[in-house]
Each structure stands twice: as C-alpha cells, then as structure tokens.
Enzyme design. Structure first.
Site, short mmCIF file in Angstrom:
data_model
loop_
_atom_site.label_atom_id
_atom_site.label_comp_id
_atom_site.label_asym_id
_atom_site.label_seq_id
_atom_site.Cartn_x
_atom_site.Cartn_y
_atom_site.Cartn_z
N HIS A 120 0.84 -1.20 0.00
CA HIS A 120 0.00 0.00 0.00
C HIS A 120 0.87 1.25 0.00
CE1 HIS A 120 -4.01 1.92 1.14
NE2 HIS A 120 -3.16 2.92 1.02
N HIS A 122 1.24 4.94 -2.43
CA HIS A 122 0.75 5.73 -3.57
C HIS A 122 1.94 6.31 -4.35
CE1 HIS A 122 -3.59 5.96 -2.36
NE2 HIS A 122 -3.04 5.57 -1.22
N HIS A 318 -9.86 1.32 -0.12
CA HIS A 318 -9.60 2.09 1.09
C HIS A 318 -10.89 2.10 1.90
CE1 HIS A 318 -6.12 3.77 -1.02
NE2 HIS A 318 -5.76 4.40 0.07
N GLU A 321 -10.55 3.56 7.18
CA GLU A 321 -9.39 4.38 7.55
C GLU A 321 -9.92 5.48 8.47
OE1 GLU A 321 -7.64 6.48 4.23
OE2 GLU A 321 -5.78 6.92 5.29
N HIS A 342 -6.06 0.02 4.89
CA HIS A 342 -6.15 0.53 6.28
C HIS A 342 -7.07 -0.37 7.13
CE1 HIS A 342 -3.93 4.12 5.05
NE2 HIS A 342 -4.71 4.14 3.97
N ASP A 400 2.26 4.22 2.63
CA ASP A 400 1.14 5.00 2.11
C ASP A 400 1.62 6.17 1.24
OD1 ASP A 400 -1.51 5.47 1.68
OD2 ASP A 400 -1.97 6.26 3.66
O1 LIG Z 1 -4.41 7.44 2.86
C1 LIG Z 1 -5.10 7.73 1.88
N1 LIG Z 1 -6.44 7.58 1.94
C2 LIG Z 1 -7.27 7.89 0.91
N2 LIG Z 1 -6.81 8.35 -0.25
C3 LIG Z 1 -5.48 8.54 -0.38
C4 LIG Z 1 -4.58 8.23 0.65
N3 LIG Z 1 -3.35 8.51 0.21
C5 LIG Z 1 -3.46 8.97 -1.04
N4 LIG Z 1 -4.75 9.00 -1.41
C6 LIG Z 1 -5.34 9.47 -2.68
O2 LIG Z 1 -5.10 8.50 -3.67
C7 LIG Z 1 -4.76 9.16 -4.87
C8 LIG Z 1 -4.15 8.24 -5.85
O3 LIG Z 1 -2.90 7.81 -5.46
C9 LIG Z 1 -3.92 10.30 -4.38
O4 LIG Z 1 -3.80 11.31 -5.35
C10 LIG Z 1 -4.70 10.76 -3.17
O5 LIG Z 1 -5.74 11.63 -3.57
#
Ligand SMILES: O=c1[nH]cnc2c1ncn2[C@@H]1O[C@H](CO)[C@@H](O)[C@H]1O
Length: 464
Positions: A120, A122, A318, A321, A342, A400
């Site tokens: 996980h 991004h 997701h 969370e 999460h 993350d």
């Molecule tokens: O922890 C998180 N929770 C929810 N969305 C997230 C988290 N981290 C990043 N992104 C979202 O996922 C998109 C694609 O990678 C990111 O641009 C952000 O808007």
C-alpha cells in the site's frame, strides 16, 4: 568504507542462503538471467566472494582494478541496499555516486534489515521533492519555494491533521508532474529505486491515472490547460518507468489503478485500463480518496468493481481508515474487495472483525500515515495493529505516502518496534502474509514466497 561495510553485511546476511542452495538453485543467477546483464561469470564471482571472508571478497573486487563486472556490482548494490546501506550506484567501486545512505539516518532506525513486501503505497504520494523542483524548473512552472527544502516544508504534514487536510497536500505539487511524459516516467523509475533502497523486493504502486492526465479526463485536474496526455497513456508511461526501474534495481514492481471516491465518472475508465494492461504490470483496482465524504460507494464505483470481479481483476478498497465499519463491510461484501486499505475502524464492529479474521482478510496497515491523517489515536501504543498482531491477523506494514509524511518504510517498522512491541519474528510473519496476499499470479507469488523464506532462513538447505 561504505563498500566494505556493505560487502561484509552482504556476505554475512545474504550469501549464506545462496551458498547453501547453490547446487540446485542459484538466486544470483536467476537475477542475472532476469536482467541479462552479465553472464555466469558474475554469478561465479559472487559465489566465490560468498565463500570467501569479507577481506577476500573485497580483494577479489580490488583485483578487478577497482571495477566489478556490471552484474556483480549490481548484486552488491542490491545486497547493500537490502542491508540498509542505501544507494550505491552501479559502476566503478571507486568514486561511486552516492545519493543517500541509511547510515545517515539516526541510529536505531533500521530495525528489520531483511527483504520486505510493500502493498500500500501511492506513487503520487512518494515523489522525490527534488524531482518536483527539477521538473518545475524545466517546465517553467513557478513554485512557492525555490529550493527542495523549501518545498518540502510546504508539502509535508508535521502534525496530525484530518484525511481531508492531508489530501489537500497533493495540490501543492501534482500540477508540476501531471501532463508531462518525462516526469511521469521518471517518478515511476525513481519510485522503484527508492523502494529497493529500503529492502523492498516486491511492491504494488497505486495511483490515479486521471490525476496525471490532461486530456480525456473530466474535469481536467490541477487547473491544467487541455493537452494530449490521456489516462491511458499515463498508465503506459508508468508501466515503462516501473519496468525500467525493475531492471535497474532488481526488484519486482506492479501497479494498482485507483478510482477516486469523489470522481465516480472515472471508475469505468479505470476498470477498462486494468483490463487492458492486466498483462503489462497492472494487477488490481483500488478505491481511494476521501472516505469521510460519504459512507456508501457510488453506483458507478460498484459497477466498476463488478466488472473487475467478472474479469479477474484483483480488488482492494480504502475502507475503515476514517470511515465507519460499514464502509469496510460494503468493501468486502458489495465491492468484493480481497484486501482492505487501512481498515482500522473494523475493530469497532467486533462481529465484522471476527468474520474478516476467519476469512483471513488482509489489512494494509500504514502506521505513520494513520497518525498524521488523524485516522488513529496519535499514541502509537494504542494502535489497532497491536490488536491485529495479537489476533494473528493477516496484515502488512506500509508507508502509504512517504513524501507527505516525510517518512520511509524503515521508519514505519521502527515505530512498530519501538512503540508497539513488534519483534523480528512478527516482521517476518507479516511480510510472508503480505506476499501471500499480493496480487501477483500464483506462480510468481510462490517465487516471491520462496525468496522470503530463504532470506529469513526458513528453508532447509538442500543436502549436497
Ligand atoms: O491514505 C489515503 N487515503 C485515501 N486516499 C489517499 C490516501 N493517500 C493517497 N490518497 C489518494 O489517492 C490518490 C491516488 O494515489 C492520491 O492522489 C490521493 O488523492
């Protein structure tokens, strides 16, 4: 000094299993045949070095006039990275270009110097600040700060905030990278390099192709003018960058395409892209974004997930969370998620939690993230992953968005060790669970598991 330290650690920690299994299986050779860089010679050198003392191994390299054949150098680089010595770039032993070493991190941070699996993370939350600054300069984009350090101060979250505040951080820099082919390929390549430096041997990078495009996306994100880079081409470019990174740094990288909760009109495109690139590195679909906006998935997300399940595209969501357990329940029961991103708040519904435990559902846990997004109590000693561990749940540890949290995987492991009582044995167990729950095809998954078992000394050697 760095090289000799790296060599010694390499010899101590990595070559023993290689030597033991040499007659039937040689992981070094496998590495070489994958990268097709160098013939058996490097493998032989490496095995000889493995058999030698640290001093002799160093001498062996010196005999080559301060040079190592590229294959061997590559192995050393990777072993050094695994051992926590950071980036030793392939090339001459003398005058090696050094980017950063784990040794420069405060002592005690590297608590688990073993191969790891990260599920996980991004891609757009893992960009190097220097890359943002470089690309902005090349494209003539004015940034609020001129230096990487200045930009870093603007981007990073220092104190616990809310998920919504955290997501706002992306708008500080995404306009720099979006719409630029070279930048997109570069961030994917550097992503792999950075994971390799942390000892990750398999990673699944997730991102929204729409967030990096400037045509065939409605609305065009980050106030960009319409251009000619579509989400489809973004996926192609990321695949290229990841593939080149894989070859250069000898790790495996796959990707997950994200639907965004607030953009249901993008979701069918996402599943179509997952299908199109299923055999070129895209392994799954995800649903990311602000879970606090609504606790029920839009029908368009549901349709996309239905299609994903129908076509054998793996699914993660997701959920839980910051959202209530009902979001987790929906993710699993309606969206047919195979993993939960999460999932901390699952614990608030004990019957759901017990059910997911019985199903061996995988939770993608991100400790530092969960503190800074306000998802969990900032006191790490109260973190839900402690309950997961006690219950022998199936979960992984992940970063993350290390750019925004100014973190690293080593730091997440360090937090787990320092505040949550994690042991080396648990780190091994959770990485094996991560490998079991990854979205690779079965055969590759088994190979990954074997690599971990070997590195962790959990396989008996083949008798000579
Ligand atoms: O922890 C998180 N929770 C929810 N969305 C997230 C988290 N981290 C990043 N992104 C979202 O996922 C998109 C694609 O990678 C990111 O641009 C952000 O808007």
């Amino acid at each position: 000094e760095l090289i000799s330290k790296a060599l010694i650690t390499w010899l101590q920690s990595c070559c023993r299993p290689a030597r033991l299994i040499l007659p039937t299986y040689c992981p070094l050779e496998r590495t070489l045949s994958r990268t097709a860089l160098c013939s058996r010679t490097a493998c032989t050198h490496a095995d000889r070095a493995a058999a030698a003392s640290g001093h002799r191994a160093a001498r062996l390299l010196q005999l080559g006039g301060g040079k190592a054949c590229p294959g061997l150098m590559r192995i050393i680089t990777r072993r050094a990275a695994l051992a926590g010595f950071g980036s030793l770039r392939t090339g001459r032993i003398t005058g090696i270009h050094r980017t950063r070493t784990m040794a420069e991190l405060p002592p005690g941070r590297v608590v688990f110097n073993q191969p790891k699996v990260e599920l996980h993370v991004h891609l757009d939350g893992s960009i190097r600040v220097q890359t943002i600054v470089d690309v902005a300069k090349r494209r003539g984009i004015r940034l609020p700060a001129k230096t990487a350090e200045g930009m870093k101060q603007l981007i990073i979250l220092k104190q616990p905030a809310t998920l919504t505040e955290f997501l706002g951080k992306f708008s500080e820099y995404m306009h720099v990278i979006a719409g630029d082919r070279e930048a997109i390929k570069r961030i994917a390549y550097e992503f792999v390099e950075d994971r390799a430096k942390e000892g990750v041997i398999y990673v699944e990078a997730r991102y929204s192709p729409h967030f990096l495009a400037n045509t065939k996306v409605d609305p065009i994100p980050w106030n960009q003018k319409e251009g000619d880079l579509s989400p489809d081409e973004v996926v192609h470019l990321v695949n290229q960058g990841l593939r080149e990174g894989e070859r250069a740094f000898n790790i495996k990288a796959r990707s997950i395409l994200c639907c965004m909760r607030h953009m249901p009109n993008w979701s069918m495109d996402i599943v179509e892209l997952c299908k199109k690139y299923q055999h070129e590195g895209v392994v799954a679909i995800d649903l990311a974004g602000d879970e606090s906006l609504s606790s029920e998935a839009n029908p368009d997300h549901r349709r996309a997930y239905e299609e994903a399940a129908r076509c054998g595209v793996h699914r993660t969501v997701h959920a839980g969370e910051v959202g209530p357990p009902s979001v987790v329940k929906e993710a699993v029961e309606v969206l047919k998620a195979e993993r939960v991103g999460h999932g901390y708040r699952t614990l608030e519904d004990q019957s759901l939690y017990r059910k997911l435990l019985a199903q061996n559902m995988h939770f993608e846990v991100c400790p530092i993230s969960s503190k800074l997004t306000g998802a969990c109590d900032p006191d790490f000693t109260k973190h839900p992953v402690i309950t997961f561990r006690k219950d022998k749940a199936n979960y992984s540890l992940n970063t993350d968005d290390p750019l925004i949290f100014n973190s690293s995987l080593h730091l997440d492991y360090s937090v787990a060790s320092k505040y949550m009582g994690f042991t080396e044995q648990e780190f091994k167990r959770l990485n094996i669970n991560a490998a079991e729950s990854c979205f690779l095809p079965e055969k590759e998954k088994q190979e990954l598991l074997i690599s971990l078992y070997k590195a962790y000394g959990m396989l008996k050697s083949t008798p000579f």
